[in-house]
Write a protein that holds these residues in place. Sequence first.
Motif, short mmCIF file in Angstrom:
data_model
loop_
_atom_site.label_atom_id
_atom_site.label_comp_id
_atom_site.label_asym_id
_atom_site.label_seq_id
_atom_site.Cartn_x
_atom_site.Cartn_y
_atom_site.Cartn_z
N GLN A 36 0.83 -1.20 0.00
CA GLN A 36 0.00 0.00 0.00
C GLN A 36 0.87 1.26 0.00
O GLN A 36 0.55 2.24 -0.67
CB GLN A 36 -0.93 0.01 1.21
N GLU A 37 1.96 1.22 0.75
CA GLU A 37 2.87 2.37 0.78
C GLU A 37 3.50 2.60 -0.59
O GLU A 37 3.63 3.74 -1.04
CB GLU A 37 3.96 2.17 1.83
N MET A 38 3.93 1.52 -1.26
CA MET A 38 4.52 1.65 -2.59
C MET A 38 3.49 2.20 -3.59
O MET A 38 3.81 3.07 -4.40
CB MET A 38 5.06 0.30 -3.07
N ALA A 43 1.62 6.53 -6.97
CA ALA A 43 0.47 7.35 -7.36
C ALA A 43 0.79 8.84 -7.18
O ALA A 43 0.43 9.67 -8.03
CB ALA A 43 -0.75 6.97 -6.53
N LYS A 44 1.47 9.17 -6.10
CA LYS A 44 1.86 10.57 -5.87
C LYS A 44 2.83 11.04 -6.94
O LYS A 44 2.71 12.15 -7.47
CB LYS A 44 2.50 10.70 -4.49
N ASN A 45 3.83 10.21 -7.29
CA ASN A 45 4.80 10.59 -8.33
C ASN A 45 4.13 10.74 -9.69
O ASN A 45 4.48 11.64 -10.46
CB ASN A 45 5.93 9.56 -8.40
N LEU A 48 2.10 14.04 -9.65
CA LEU A 48 2.95 15.22 -9.71
C LEU A 48 3.81 15.26 -10.97
O LEU A 48 4.63 16.15 -11.14
CB LEU A 48 3.84 15.28 -8.47
N SER A 49 3.68 14.26 -11.84
CA SER A 49 4.45 14.15 -13.09
C SER A 49 5.95 14.16 -12.83
O SER A 49 6.72 14.82 -13.54
CB SER A 49 4.08 15.27 -14.06
N ARG A 50 6.34 13.43 -11.82
CA ARG A 50 7.77 13.32 -11.52
C ARG A 50 8.41 12.27 -12.41
O ARG A 50 7.82 11.24 -12.70
CB ARG A 50 7.97 12.92 -10.06
N PRO A 51 9.67 12.51 -12.83
CA PRO A 51 10.35 11.50 -13.66
C PRO A 51 10.75 10.29 -12.80
O PRO A 51 10.84 10.38 -11.57
CB PRO A 51 11.59 12.23 -14.17
N LEU A 52 10.96 9.17 -13.46
CA LEU A 52 11.37 7.97 -12.73
C LEU A 52 12.74 8.15 -12.10
O LEU A 52 13.00 7.72 -11.00
CB LEU A 52 11.39 6.75 -13.66
N SER A 53 13.64 8.77 -12.82
CA SER A 53 14.98 9.00 -12.31
C SER A 53 15.34 10.46 -12.51
O SER A 53 15.42 10.93 -13.64
CB SER A 53 15.98 8.11 -13.05
N PRO A 54 15.59 11.18 -11.43
CA PRO A 54 15.93 12.59 -11.61
C PRO A 54 17.30 12.79 -12.26
O PRO A 54 17.57 13.83 -12.82
CB PRO A 54 15.92 13.14 -10.18
#
Length: 169
Positions: A36-38, A43-45, A48-54
């Motif tokens: 559930q945490e994962m 879902a949050k990433n 927020l349209s965050r990339p997989l690897s910054p």
Amino acid sequence: MASLLLRHAGRQCLRTQFRPVFCLKHAVPMGTSAQQEMDRYWAKNTRLSRPLSPHITIYGWSLPMMMSITHRGTGVGLSLGVSLFGLAALALPGDFASYLELIKSLSLGPALIYSAKFALAFPITYHTWNGIRHLIWDLGKCLKIPQVHQSGIIVLALTLLSSASIAAI
């Protein structure tokens, strides 16, 4: 007195072992599972349209980054080269002079010999000059970004000049 305390403690331990209700009274319910945490994290990433690897999008390849990677690579390569050369000296028959004569008898062209010398000299000189650069950093000098780039270019120029001069010998 000590025996009374010991007997009282022993009774409490037995009570907790034979009465699971007593133990459950103090148990704290588990919040969420790891799955559930994962799911919540991804879902949050996604939201927020965050990339997989910054590292791919935020950090571009820069001169100091490449020089750091090359410094580590030359260190590992030099360590392996010295180790293999030492093992070869122990295991192979003959001495260094006989192997040098074998290379001379191959009649390799001067361009190939110069290239081989340059390829051997480059990691040694690069690791040496970049190591001196790191020692200067350890003194707390030249740590501003423009100075880091400038010292990187100086190290590369010194490496090329010293490698070319060593290969010309």
